[in-house]
Design a protein around this motif. Sequence first.
Motif, mmCIF file in Angstrom:
data_model
loop_
_atom_site.group_PDB
_atom_site.id
_atom_site.type_symbol
_atom_site.label_atom_id
_atom_site.label_comp_id
_atom_site.label_asym_id
_atom_site.label_seq_id
_atom_site.Cartn_x
_atom_site.Cartn_y
_atom_site.Cartn_z
ATOM 1 N N LEU A 20 0.823 -1.207 0.000
ATOM 2 C CA LEU A 20 0.000 0.000 0.000
ATOM 3 C C LEU A 20 0.857 1.258 0.000
ATOM 4 C CD1 LEU A 20 -2.710 -1.042 2.626
ATOM 5 C CD2 LEU A 20 -3.034 -0.821 0.153
ATOM 6 N N ALA A 21 2.008 1.198 0.644
ATOM 7 C CA ALA A 21 2.868 2.378 0.754
ATOM 8 C C ALA A 21 3.569 2.705 -0.554
ATOM 9 C CB ALA A 21 3.911 2.156 1.853
ATOM 10 N N ARG A 22 3.954 1.681 -1.307
ATOM 11 C CA ARG A 22 4.806 1.883 -2.484
ATOM 12 C C ARG A 22 4.216 2.872 -3.493
ATOM 13 N NH1 ARG A 22 5.407 -3.049 -3.563
ATOM 14 N NH2 ARG A 22 7.155 -3.345 -2.147
ATOM 15 N N PRO A 23 2.934 2.736 -3.906
ATOM 16 C CA PRO A 23 2.412 3.707 -4.888
ATOM 17 C C PRO A 23 2.272 5.114 -4.321
ATOM 18 C CG PRO A 23 0.672 2.214 -4.144
ATOM 19 C CD PRO A 23 1.948 1.657 -3.639
ATOM 20 N N LEU A 24 1.977 5.239 -3.020
ATOM 21 C CA LEU A 24 1.831 6.562 -2.413
ATOM 22 C C LEU A 24 3.172 7.288 -2.362
ATOM 23 C CD1 LEU A 24 -0.623 5.772 0.535
ATOM 24 C CD2 LEU A 24 -1.149 6.474 -1.814
ATOM 25 N N VAL A 25 4.207 6.557 -1.956
ATOM 26 C CA VAL A 25 5.549 7.142 -1.928
ATOM 27 C C VAL A 25 6.027 7.417 -3.350
ATOM 28 C CG1 VAL A 25 7.963 6.727 -1.310
ATOM 29 C CG2 VAL A 25 6.141 6.074 0.276
ATOM 30 N N GLY A 26 5.754 6.483 -4.251
ATOM 31 C CA GLY A 26 6.166 6.649 -5.637
ATOM 32 C C GLY A 26 5.546 7.877 -6.271
ATOM 33 N N LEU A 27 4.282 8.169 -5.936
ATOM 34 C CA LEU A 27 3.608 9.345 -6.475
ATOM 35 C C LEU A 27 4.320 10.616 -6.025
ATOM 36 C CD1 LEU A 27 1.227 10.703 -7.910
ATOM 37 C CD2 LEU A 27 -0.040 10.574 -5.751
ATOM 38 N N GLY A 28 4.671 10.674 -4.751
ATOM 39 C CA GLY A 28 5.367 11.851 -4.233
ATOM 40 C C GLY A 28 6.723 12.046 -4.875
ATOM 41 N N LEU A 29 7.464 10.953 -5.077
ATOM 42 C CA LEU A 29 8.773 11.047 -5.718
ATOM 43 C C LEU A 29 8.638 11.479 -7.172
ATOM 44 C CD1 LEU A 29 10.439 7.829 -4.254
ATOM 45 C CD2 LEU A 29 10.912 10.205 -3.626
ATOM 46 N N TRP A 30 7.617 10.953 -7.859
ATOM 47 C CA TRP A 30 7.408 11.310 -9.266
ATOM 48 C C TRP A 30 7.068 12.787 -9.412
ATOM 49 C CZ3 TRP A 30 3.061 13.094 -11.950
ATOM 50 C CH2 TRP A 30 3.188 13.101 -13.341
ATOM 51 N N VAL A 31 6.168 13.280 -8.565
ATOM 52 C CA VAL A 31 5.795 14.693 -8.612
ATOM 53 C C VAL A 31 7.014 15.565 -8.316
ATOM 54 C CG1 VAL A 31 4.443 16.502 -7.476
ATOM 55 C CG2 VAL A 31 3.378 14.327 -8.056
ATOM 56 N N GLY A 32 7.827 15.146 -7.350
ATOM 57 C CA GLY A 32 9.030 15.908 -7.018
ATOM 58 C C GLY A 32 10.006 15.973 -8.169
ATOM 59 N N ARG A 33 10.198 14.843 -8.853
ATOM 60 C CA ARG A 33 11.127 14.825 -9.987
ATOM 61 C C ARG A 33 10.609 15.684 -11.138
ATOM 62 N NH1 ARG A 33 12.001 9.326 -8.349
ATOM 63 N NH2 ARG A 33 10.255 8.628 -9.633
ATOM 64 N N LEU A 90 7.429 24.961 -7.356
ATOM 65 C CA LEU A 90 8.605 24.124 -7.111
ATOM 66 C C LEU A 90 8.793 23.846 -5.632
ATOM 67 C CD1 LEU A 90 11.322 22.844 -8.059
ATOM 68 C CD2 LEU A 90 12.319 25.126 -7.876
ATOM 69 N N THR A 91 8.644 24.870 -4.813
ATOM 70 C CA THR A 91 8.852 24.724 -3.364
ATOM 71 C C THR A 91 7.764 23.884 -2.715
ATOM 72 O OG1 THR A 91 9.939 26.898 -3.298
ATOM 73 C CG2 THR A 91 9.162 25.987 -1.208
ATOM 74 N N LEU A 92 6.513 24.167 -3.052
ATOM 75 C CA LEU A 92 5.402 23.473 -2.401
ATOM 76 C C LEU A 92 5.367 21.991 -2.760
ATOM 77 C CD1 LEU A 92 2.656 26.221 -2.762
ATOM 78 C CD2 LEU A 92 3.695 25.416 -0.639
ATOM 79 N N PHE A 93 5.536 21.659 -4.024
ATOM 80 C CA PHE A 93 5.521 20.257 -4.419
ATOM 81 C C PHE A 93 6.834 19.560 -4.070
ATOM 82 C CE2 PHE A 93 1.946 21.515 -7.181
ATOM 83 C CZ PHE A 93 1.064 20.511 -6.843
ATOM 84 N N GLY A 94 7.912 20.339 -3.961
ATOM 85 C CA GLY A 94 9.190 19.748 -3.577
ATOM 86 C C GLY A 94 9.214 19.265 -2.141
ATOM 87 N N GLY A 95 8.269 19.741 -1.326
ATOM 88 C CA GLY A 95 8.227 19.318 0.074
ATOM 89 C C GLY A 95 8.000 17.829 0.222
ATOM 90 N N THR A 96 7.151 17.255 -0.640
ATOM 91 C CA THR A 96 6.895 15.818 -0.576
ATOM 92 C C THR A 96 8.145 15.033 -0.925
ATOM 93 O OG1 THR A 96 4.609 16.238 -1.234
ATOM 94 C CG2 THR A 96 5.380 13.977 -1.396
#
Length: 210
Positions: A20-33, A90-96
Amino acid sequence: MPTADLAPWRSRGGTACEALARPLVGLGLWVGRVTSWLVLLVMLAVLTTVTLNALGINEIAEWQTDVLLFGKALTINSITELQWHLFGVLTLFGGTYALHHDTHVRVDLVYHRLSPRGRAIIDILGHVIFLIPFCLLVAWLSKHFVTMSYLSGEHSNYGGLTDRYLIKAILPISLVFLAIGALGQVLHNLAGLFDPAHLASDHHEEAPHG
């Protein structure tokens, strides 16, 4: 504790939480990149502003119909405000992204001395009690000023950008993304409490102090 020595329910619980955690974390990393590429646009906007200012050019182009964000003209003020808008996104989405890579600010006088299990417990409590409620509360409360900005047609008073509700909407949207990312970390840490193998390669791990 080796995974083989775990009770079956703990092993299954750890696997389920990690899944359950993997897609949630993956989404945050993808948005950050993705949003990290905005750095280039910010640099381009700054360079454009400096160049136009040096040349004494104020209005770059104009047209008859309204264009989203730019209204009926592109001016040096538009570019100046655009760089701040882009930096805000950039700053707001970079927080995740920072949260997942543990590069956010934390008071770790005690935290860095704890075991991986202790850190997981602290992270779970911190996210559930403080971070997630804060993100959701502020996101909910900020809906009002986004709606007011939209209804009033708020725009720059200096010939800059229009449709300010768009940049204001980034605040609640980014906070929801941060809450989702924090939930992913909660599930990941729960997986580690069920099965320590999930924390074995966690990025919180540090070498022992000499």
